[in-house]
Design a protein around this motif. Structure first.
Motif, PDB file in Angstrom:
ATOM      1  N   GLY A 204      14.222 -15.019  -9.147  1.00 26.74           N
ATOM      2  CA  GLY A 204      13.969 -13.734  -8.800  1.00 26.74           C
ATOM      3  C   GLY A 204      12.468 -13.995  -7.800  1.00 26.74           C
ATOM      4  N   VAL A 205      12.479 -13.259  -6.872  1.00 24.63           N
ATOM      5  CA  VAL A 205      11.099 -13.140  -6.062  1.00 24.63           C
ATOM      6  C   VAL A 205      10.041 -12.325  -5.704  1.00 24.63           C
ATOM      7  N   PHE A 206       9.202 -13.422  -5.171  1.00 25.62           N
ATOM      8  CA  PHE A 206       7.828 -13.147  -4.576  1.00 25.62           C
ATOM      9  C   PHE A 206       7.786 -12.012  -3.959  1.00 25.62           C
ATOM     10  N   PHE A 207       7.632 -10.699  -3.483  1.00 28.22           N
ATOM     11  CA  PHE A 207       6.710 -10.992  -2.135  1.00 28.22           C
ATOM     12  C   PHE A 207       5.446 -10.493  -1.502  1.00 28.22           C
ATOM     13  N   ASP A 208       5.173 -11.506  -0.868  1.00 21.76           N
ATOM     14  CA  ASP A 208       3.752 -11.872  -0.945  1.00 21.76           C
ATOM     15  C   ASP A 208       3.336 -10.372   0.450  1.00 21.76           C
ATOM     16  N   GLU A 209       2.057  -9.683   0.767  1.00 23.40           N
ATOM     17  CA  GLU A 209       1.584  -9.030   1.295  1.00 23.40           C
ATOM     18  C   GLU A 209       2.356  -7.796   1.833  1.00 23.40           C
ATOM     19  N   THR A 210       2.290  -6.985  -0.032  1.00 22.99           N
ATOM     20  CA  THR A 210       3.425  -5.755   0.057  1.00 22.99           C
ATOM     21  C   THR A 210       2.698  -5.027   0.892  1.00 22.99           C
ATOM     22  N   VAL A 211       2.742  -4.000   1.398  1.00 19.59           N
ATOM     23  CA  VAL A 211       1.853  -3.336   1.539  1.00 19.59           C
ATOM     24  C   VAL A 211       1.648  -1.926   0.973  1.00 19.59           C
TER      25      VAL A 211
ATOM     26  N   ARG B  93       7.282 -13.215   3.065  1.00 17.32           N
ATOM     27  CA  ARG B  93       6.665 -13.054   3.188  1.00 17.32           C
ATOM     28  C   ARG B  93       7.397 -11.432   3.673  1.00 17.32           C
ATOM     29  N   THR B  94       6.148 -10.191   3.374  1.00 16.83           N
ATOM     30  CA  THR B  94       6.612  -9.414   4.153  1.00 16.83           C
ATOM     31  C   THR B  94       5.649  -8.486   5.511  1.00 16.83           C
ATOM     32  N   GLY B  95       4.384  -8.732   5.097  1.00 19.54           N
ATOM     33  CA  GLY B  95       3.352  -8.156   6.610  1.00 19.54           C
ATOM     34  C   GLY B  95       3.119  -7.882   6.609  1.00 19.54           C
ATOM     35  N   TYR B  96       2.836  -6.877   5.405  1.00 18.95           N
ATOM     36  CA  TYR B  96       2.156  -5.326   4.892  1.00 18.95           C
ATOM     37  C   TYR B  96       3.040  -4.654   5.487  1.00 18.95           C
ATOM     38  N   GLY B  97       4.382  -5.039   5.642  1.00 20.56           N
ATOM     39  CA  GLY B  97       5.652  -3.856   5.697  1.00 20.56           C
ATOM     40  C   GLY B  97       6.033  -3.611   6.948  1.00 20.56           C
ATOM     41  N   THR B  98       5.494  -4.947   7.828  1.00 19.42           N
ATOM     42  CA  THR B  98       5.318  -5.236   9.137  1.00 19.42           C
ATOM     43  C   THR B  98       6.777  -6.001   9.595  1.00 19.42           C
ATOM     44  N   ARG B  99       7.185  -7.096   8.632  1.00 19.83           N
ATOM     45  CA  ARG B  99       8.140  -8.196   8.647  1.00 19.83           C
ATOM     46  C   ARG B  99       9.379  -7.074   8.726  1.00 19.83           C
TER      47      ARG B  99
ATOM     48  N   VAL C 177       6.783   7.307   3.755  1.00 17.32           N
ATOM     49  CA  VAL C 177       7.818   7.763   3.598  1.00 17.32           C
ATOM     50  C   VAL C 177       8.382   5.769   2.995  1.00 17.32           C
ATOM     51  N   SER C 178       8.820   4.877   5.004  1.00 22.12           N
ATOM     52  CA  SER C 178       9.201   4.283   5.363  1.00 22.12           C
ATOM     53  C   SER C 178       8.922   2.905   4.654  1.00 22.12           C
ATOM     54  N   ALA C 179       7.422   2.932   4.236  1.00 26.77           N
ATOM     55  CA  ALA C 179       6.563   1.668   3.534  1.00 26.77           C
ATOM     56  C   ALA C 179       7.448   1.824   2.124  1.00 26.77           C
ATOM     57  N   ALA C 180       7.852   3.049   2.107  1.00 30.07           N
ATOM     58  CA  ALA C 180       8.409   3.363   0.273  1.00 30.07           C
ATOM     59  C   ALA C 180       9.822   2.945  -0.206  1.00 30.07           C
ATOM     60  N   GLU C 181      10.679   2.848   1.690  1.00 33.52           N
ATOM     61  CA  GLU C 181      11.544   3.019   1.628  1.00 33.52           C
ATOM     62  C   GLU C 181      11.993   1.391   1.938  1.00 33.52           C
ATOM     63  N   TYR C 182      11.132   0.460   2.370  1.00 30.47           N
ATOM     64  CA  TYR C 182      11.320  -0.716   2.314  1.00 30.47           C
ATOM     65  C   TYR C 182      11.319  -1.650   1.190  1.00 30.47           C
ATOM     66  N   LEU C 183       9.743  -1.189   0.638  1.00 34.07           N
ATOM     67  CA  LEU C 183       9.927  -1.165  -0.707  1.00 34.07           C
ATOM     68  C   LEU C 183      10.969  -1.154  -1.824  1.00 34.07           C
TER      69      LEU C 183
END
Ligand SMILES: *[C@@H]1O[C@H](CO)[C@@H](O)[C@H](O)[C@H]1NC(C)=O
Ligand SMILES: *[C@@H]1O[C@H](CO)[C@@H](O)[C@H](O)[C@H]1NC(C)=O
Ligand SMILES: *[C@@H]1O[C@H](CO)[C@@H](O)[C@H](O)[C@H]1NC(C)=O
Ligand SMILES: *[C@@H]1O[C@H](CO)[C@@H](O)[C@H](O)[C@H]1NC(C)=O
Ligand SMILES: *[C@@H]1O[C@H](CO)[C@@H](O)[C@H](O)[C@H]1NC(C)=O
Ligand SMILES: *[C@@H]1O[C@H](CO)[C@@H](O)[C@H](O)[C@H]1NC(C)=O
Ligand SMILES: *[C@@H]1O[C@H](CO)[C@@H](O)[C@H](O)[C@H]1NC(C)=O
Length: 300
Positions: free
Chosen positions: A160-167, A126-132, A172-178
């Motif tokens: 592999g990995v399934f990243f749920d709730e991706t932003v 889970r990534t919480g739309y980039g908030t986690r 810029v910070s969202a792209a870095e996170y991903l």
């Protein structure tokens, strides 16, 4: 007249023989014609399907493996369609869970899944739309990677990995996170090839978020009705079909198998990874009534 009659009566037996021969040939020809036409009649009115492309089933397997039998509908179709590939998203506890060991209920079934050559298991994160907190995201990736080295259980390594709730909105910070979480997957020594990275924003993300190492993105996750409304937009996207995945639920329960096949074929033109279900709630927690039909129409 007399002479003629005589000749006719003389000739009659010969004509009659010939007639029988003609009748025989006619019957044979008719039988041949029927033999030809009947199968044609069966074949010809087949519905016109769109062109189809080899596709992979993506299965959000958020089902607790109770009593060891609740994944049986999945094992059944994996076995019955060996030429169809399955990307199965494992999700022990909204992620790998807090323990390094996935649990005694999961372990034998994950081992069983991993033994099939047409199955690729993927860990849910889970990534919480980039908030986690990204530290927790990276820890989850490490936990899955470490499944490969659990001392008392072999054959648990995932692919592999399934990243749920991706932003989905660029910053810029969202792209870095991903970018960072993708790198973590590709770097992880315990993950098996293809070290597949799947993003699930559930919608079309901003172009700036097409960061390196994303293997495929779920650009549609929603009900069939919403798909219909967005179909034109979705069909106009620029990347290859392998870059896109679709998860469509709430398919009409009245949908015929012909129409289900048409729908699957149409989506296969647009994306490589597909999941379709007629369930309209808890779609990932059980197998829907149309599960077998969906698998049956998947093009390979
Ligand atoms: C699992 O077993 C328990 C106890 O025997 C039973 O109540 C339950 O219905 C079973 N669940 C499934 C999915 O078979
Ligand atoms: C299924 O997966 C295998 C192993 O990765 C691959 O070789 C094959 O091409 C895939 N088949 C389809 C239809 O995608
Ligand atoms: C994320 O978690 C780590 C480890 O628990 C902590 O050190 C860090 O401050 C957290 N970051 C944020 C932005 O909360
Ligand atoms: C394997 O070890 C874990 C602890 O790391 C334990 O919880 C589990 O029960 C063990 N499983 C088996 C099959 O021995
Ligand atoms: C992945 O490995 C590269 C190359 O060694 C390194 O630069 C990067 O920091 C690593 N990223 C993560 C998230 O592990
Ligand atoms: C792994 O990647 C290759 C190349 O992209 C692809 O052909 C194959 O189907 C993938 N394997 C699986 C199981 O998805
Ligand atoms: C689509 O895939 C082909 C072959 O892998 C590649 O050459 C091409 O650049 C890709 N197109 C896009 C838009 O990514």
């Amino acid at each position: 007249m007399d002479g003629k009659e005589d000749r006719d009566s003389r000739v009659l037996p010969r004509n009659s023989k010939r007639w029988r021969l003609f009748a025989f040939i006619f019957a044979l020809a008719s039988a041949a014609l029927v033999a030809l036409i009947v199968p044609l009649a069966v074949i010809l009115p087949r519905p016109k399907y769109p062109k189809s492309f080899k596709s992979t089933v993506i299965v959000p397997l958020y089902i607790y493996p109770e009593n060891g039998s609740s994944w049986d509908p999945l094992f059944d179709v994996i076995t019955s369609r060996p030429s169809l590939n399955f990307t199965v998203i494992l999700n022990p506890d909204s992620g790998p869970g807090s323990s390094s060991y996935p649990g005694d209920d999961f372990v034998p079934l994950i081992q069983k899944l991993n033994a099939y050559s047409n199955v690729q298991t993927i860990g849910y994160v889970r990534t919480g739309y980039g908030t986690r907190n990204i530290t927790n995201v990276l820890d989850d990736v490490t936990t899955y990677s470490d499944w490969a080295t659990i001392a008392n259980a072999t054959g648990l390594a995932v692919h592999g990995v399934f990243f749920d709730e991706t932003v989905s909105e660029f910053s810029v910070s969202a792209a870095e996170y991903l970018t960072t979480i993708n790198q973590a997957v590709k770097n992880a020594t315990g993950l098996l090839s293809n070290k597949t990275v799947i993003h699930n924003p559930g919608t079309i993300p901003d172009t700036g978020l097409n960061v390196p190492d994303t293997d495929t993105t779920v650009i549609f996750e929603g009900p069939y009705q919403s798909y219909q409304e967005q179909a034109a937009t979705l069909a106009s996207l620029p990347l290859n079909r392998s870059d896109y995945s679709y998860i469509v639920h709430s398919l009409p329960t009245s949908m015929s198998k012909v129409n289900l096949r048409k729908f699957a074929y149409r989506l296969s033109e647009l994306s490589e990874f597909l999941f379709l279900t007629d369930l309209s709630e808890n779609y990932y927690e059980s197998f829907g009534p149309d599960w077998r039909d969906f698998i049956g129409v998947m093009p390979t």
